[in-house]
Structures are given as C-alpha cells and as structure tokens.
Design a protein around this motif. Structure first.
Motif, PDB file in Angstrom:
ATOM      1  N   SER A 194      38.036  38.328  70.287  1.00  0.00           N
ATOM      2  CA  SER A 194      39.396  38.564  69.924  1.00  0.00           C
ATOM      3  C   SER A 194      39.919  37.959  68.753  1.00  0.00           C
ATOM      4  O   SER A 194      40.692  38.484  68.069  1.00  0.00           O
ATOM      5  CB  SER A 194      40.343  37.816  71.061  1.00  0.00           C
ATOM      6  OG  SER A 194      40.201  36.662  71.440  1.00  0.00           O
ATOM      7  N   THR A 195      39.235  36.818  68.415  1.00  0.00           N
ATOM      8  CA  THR A 195      39.442  36.272  67.065  1.00  0.00           C
ATOM      9  C   THR A 195      38.494  36.439  65.891  1.00  0.00           C
ATOM     10  O   THR A 195      38.924  36.518  64.918  1.00  0.00           O
ATOM     11  CB  THR A 195      39.659  34.626  67.210  1.00  0.00           C
ATOM     12  OG1 THR A 195      38.422  34.088  67.566  1.00  0.00           O
ATOM     13  CG2 THR A 195      40.912  34.426  68.081  1.00  0.00           C
ATOM     14  N   TYR A 216      32.053  32.177  61.896  1.00  0.00           N
ATOM     15  CA  TYR A 216      30.944  32.882  62.362  1.00  0.00           C
ATOM     16  C   TYR A 216      30.644  33.936  60.920  1.00  0.00           C
ATOM     17  O   TYR A 216      29.343  34.411  61.035  1.00  0.00           O
ATOM     18  CB  TYR A 216      31.125  33.668  63.546  1.00  0.00           C
ATOM     19  CG  TYR A 216      30.619  32.963  64.884  1.00  0.00           C
ATOM     20  CD1 TYR A 216      29.485  32.419  65.129  1.00  0.00           C
ATOM     21  CD2 TYR A 216      31.732  32.195  65.385  1.00  0.00           C
ATOM     22  CE1 TYR A 216      29.028  31.776  66.066  1.00  0.00           C
ATOM     23  CE2 TYR A 216      31.289  31.262  66.695  1.00  0.00           C
ATOM     24  CZ  TYR A 216      30.100  31.074  66.805  1.00  0.00           C
ATOM     25  OH  TYR A 216      29.813  30.143  67.885  1.00  0.00           O
ATOM     26  N   GLY A 217      31.590  34.070  60.326  1.00  0.00           N
ATOM     27  CA  GLY A 217      31.363  35.316  59.108  1.00  0.00           C
ATOM     28  C   GLY A 217      30.663  34.773  57.904  1.00  0.00           C
ATOM     29  O   GLY A 217      30.594  35.222  56.718  1.00  0.00           O
ATOM     30  N   SER A 253      36.947  40.490  59.556  1.00  0.00           N
ATOM     31  CA  SER A 253      37.551  41.689  58.641  1.00  0.00           C
ATOM     32  C   SER A 253      38.295  41.359  57.545  1.00  0.00           C
ATOM     33  O   SER A 253      38.011  41.790  56.590  1.00  0.00           O
ATOM     34  CB  SER A 253      38.288  42.659  59.767  1.00  0.00           C
ATOM     35  OG  SER A 253      37.357  43.045  60.642  1.00  0.00           O
ATOM     36  N   MET A 254      39.394  40.506  57.926  1.00  0.00           N
ATOM     37  CA  MET A 254      40.231  39.828  56.712  1.00  0.00           C
ATOM     38  C   MET A 254      39.477  39.264  55.596  1.00  0.00           C
ATOM     39  O   MET A 254      39.714  39.228  54.217  1.00  0.00           O
ATOM     40  CB  MET A 254      41.055  39.175  57.243  1.00  0.00           C
ATOM     41  CG  MET A 254      42.369  39.883  58.003  1.00  0.00           C
ATOM     42  SD  MET A 254      42.876  41.285  57.035  1.00  0.00           S
ATOM     43  CE  MET A 254      43.755  40.071  55.593  1.00  0.00           C
ATOM     44  N   MET A 255      38.327  38.421  56.086  1.00  0.00           N
ATOM     45  CA  MET A 255      37.660  37.470  55.297  1.00  0.00           C
ATOM     46  C   MET A 255      36.734  38.778  54.425  1.00  0.00           C
ATOM     47  O   MET A 255      36.563  38.488  53.213  1.00  0.00           O
ATOM     48  CB  MET A 255      36.401  36.649  56.021  1.00  0.00           C
ATOM     49  CG  MET A 255      35.526  35.867  55.276  1.00  0.00           C
ATOM     50  SD  MET A 255      34.096  36.762  54.678  1.00  0.00           S
ATOM     51  CE  MET A 255      33.422  36.728  56.395  1.00  0.00           C
TER      52      MET A 255
END
Length: 366
Positions: free
Chosen positions: A266-267, A230-231, A273-275
C-alpha cells in the motif's frame, strides 16, 4: 579474491533469524569481505550474525577468532572492551551505523535506526567504498539467492564488460515459471516504468536484489544520496544511466522458500512510482538538457503535454455534453487527434531513448 579482483558482499538483514546465519556460512571462499547490516532487527538476527561470523572464521582458519580481532578497543584498565567500534570509517557511515570490529572476513554493522532495505544496502556500499573493494555484490539475508550463481554476476565486472551486473528472473521462460503469478505481474509493471525512468530499455526485473557493482560505478553514483526505500535498485539504475555506466542483465532462476516479505504494498507502489517519476525528470534534465542536449527530452515533454491536453479536452467535452445534452462527435474527434499526436511524440521519444542507451546494455542468458 576472484580472478585477481577483491570481492565484497553486502547482506542487509531485518528480522532474518533462521536465515542470515546460513547465508554467511555458505558464502564462497573467494569472497574477501562480508558486510552484514542489522537494520534494527527485533528478533535474534544480530546474535545469529555474530555466531555465524565466528563459525565462518573457525571453519576457514581452524581456530576461533582471537579477542583482539573482535574487540580492538581498550578500557582504561587495559582490558578488551565489549563495546562496538564507533570511531572509524567515513563520517557518513558512522553517522548512520555502529561499525563493529571484524570477525574474520565478516564486518558486522548495526544501524542506529531502521532504514529499510535500501538504507542497509547504502550502508554496505559506503563501507565497501571505504575499503576500496573491486567488486561489491548484494545478497539478501533470506536465502533466496543461489550463491553458486555469483560468478556469473562477477564475470562481466572483472572482465571489464560492465560496470553493474544484476540478476534477471524474467529473461527465460523456465525462470519466469518459478515466480508466483502476483509477483510476476507486479514485477512486469515496475519493469516497464523503470525502463522509461532509467533509459535501460533492454534491462528487466529491476527489483532483483542480486547484483554486483564495480568500485568505479559506486564512486560515480553518489552513494550518500541513493534512495533508501525498497526502490533503491530502480533509483540506482537511473543514476548509472546518467553516468554512462554499462549494465549487464544476467538470467538466473528465482528461489523461494519459507521467508516472508516485509514489503507493505500500500505504501511501496505509490512511493516507488513517485520516485521513478522524479528520477525520470531528473535524468532528462541532467543528461539530455544540461550536460548535453538530445531532442528526446523535448519529445518526452511535449508529447506528455499534448497527450494531457487531449485527455482534458475529451473530459471537458463529455461533461459539457452531459450538462447541455449537445453533440460531442466533432469535439471528441478533435480531442482524440490531439491525444494521438501526443502519444506519437512519446513513441518517438522512446525510440530515441532506446537508441541512445543501447551501447550501455548487455544480456547474458544461461
């Protein structure tokens, strides 16, 4: 066509029965191609896509689509085949999806496996690149996007004022008021993180999936390596910035109906954020250290390092004081000063970053 530019619309669809058909049938007449990607839906989405495509063709032409238009492959006995076309298009597209024959202006595509919203957008982009569409829009299959607003996204592209235009539900107060509060808070947090990661500091509402991108921008961002969760829209902004692409933020209202979001927060939050962290570091290295040099990269890196040292020193001082019951005033003051220096360096980096990309951003209010 729209103002002498060919227009394609990518519609990602996953379990959108009851919605996707209306989106297809309501697509404006100036849209030349509609790429509808069924992301392995488990309901009647696929049948609804085909029915809506036939209805759209009949309404536009006054006659049902001919068999040859829907199925151009032949069996050994010479009769039309009802099997999907799997022998055309670029290799990257055919490896991930089954591309069926066109039904009028609709190109129905089925994913071989579920790839998420970003994966479906990527598939549509690959198809648009293959056909050389001038401007490619993305429209959700749930009916949240007002199709009457599409020209406002197309105008900056066809006029040559921007390479990528996106909707912005946060630009005006009347638009923000229509957004549920929990979505507004989450969107605002992701907006800030995306500003830092992408370098587009004036661009807001990065999660908005109502967009239009030029053919030149699609070719520049390496579509095959775009993020597929989704990012994807956040990831795309970072890659656009590295390639010096101009972004237009177009204010428009949000539309919410009976649809249900399939996002699992939750995922979603940790993954995106990490991406964004990876993208941020990649942008600094690629754009400001390797391709060209700008001191903002060093300010970011040293600022984060110094601030981190200050935090670690403060925690160590606190633990030491608890264990030994000693005074912490001097050590705490030193740790705070180190932390403050790190934050100052980060602020300088952000100021440089804003100035560096300012010429790439434009805003269009209602």
């Amino acid at each position: 066509m729209y103002r002498e530019a060919t227009v394609g619309v990518v519609i990602p669809a996953y379990n959108e029965e009851g919605f996707v058909g209306d989106v297809i049938r309501e697509m404006p007449d100036y849209v030349d191609r509609i790429y509808v990607i069924d992301d392995q839906s488990t309901d009647g989405t696929w049948d609804e896509i085909l029915d809506a495509a036939r209805a759209d063709h009949e309404e536009r032409t006054g006659s049902p689509p001919p068999i040859a238009d829907a199925h151009d492959r032949q069996r050994d006995d010479g009769e039309p085949s009802d099997q999907p076309r799997a022998d055309g298009g670029p290799e990257a597209l055919m490896n991930r999806a089954v591309v069926h024959d066109s039904i009028g202006r609709v190109l129905p595509i089925q994913h071989r496996e579920n790839m998420g919203a970003g994966g479906a957008i990527k598939t549509g982009y690959l198809a648009a690149l293959e056909e050389g569409v001038t401007a490619t829009a993305t429209v959700d299959a749930d009916g949240q996007m007002d199709l009457s607003q599409l020209p406002r996204l197309l105008d900056p592209i066809v006029e040559g004022a921007a390479d990528y235009a996106k909707g912005n539900r946060l630009l005006d107060r009347e638009y923000r008021s229509a957004m549920p509060r929990f979505r507004f808070v989450g969107n605002s947090m992701l907006t800030f993180l995306t500003k830092v990661a992408s370098g587009y500091w004036k661009t807001m509402d990065p999660q908005n999936g109502y967009t239009v991108i030029s053919n030149d921008a699609l070719e520049a961002v390496d579509v095959e390596n775009l993020y597929e969760y989704y990012g994807y829209c956040n990831d795309l902004l970072v890659k656009l910035n590295v390639n010096e692409m101009r972004v237009a933020d177009v204010g428009m209202p949000a539309v919410y109906g009976d649809e249900e979001s399939s996002i699992e927060y939750s995922t979603y939050i940790p993954n995106v954020s990490m991406m964004l962290l990876r993208d941020f570091l990649w942008r600094l290295r690629t754009k400001h250290l390797v391709t060209d040099f700008h001191p903002l990269a060093l300010f970011y890196l040293f600022g984060a390092g110094v601030a981190g040292v200050g935090i670690v020193a403060a925690l160590w001082t606190l633990v030491n004081a608890i264990v030994r019951s000693g005074s912490v005033l001097v050590s705490t003051t030193a740790s705070f000063l180190v932390f403050a220096l790190g934050v100052t360096l980060l602020l300088f980096a952000m100021v440089f970053d804003m100035a560096e990309s300012e010429h790439l951003e434009r805003q269009y209010r209602q």
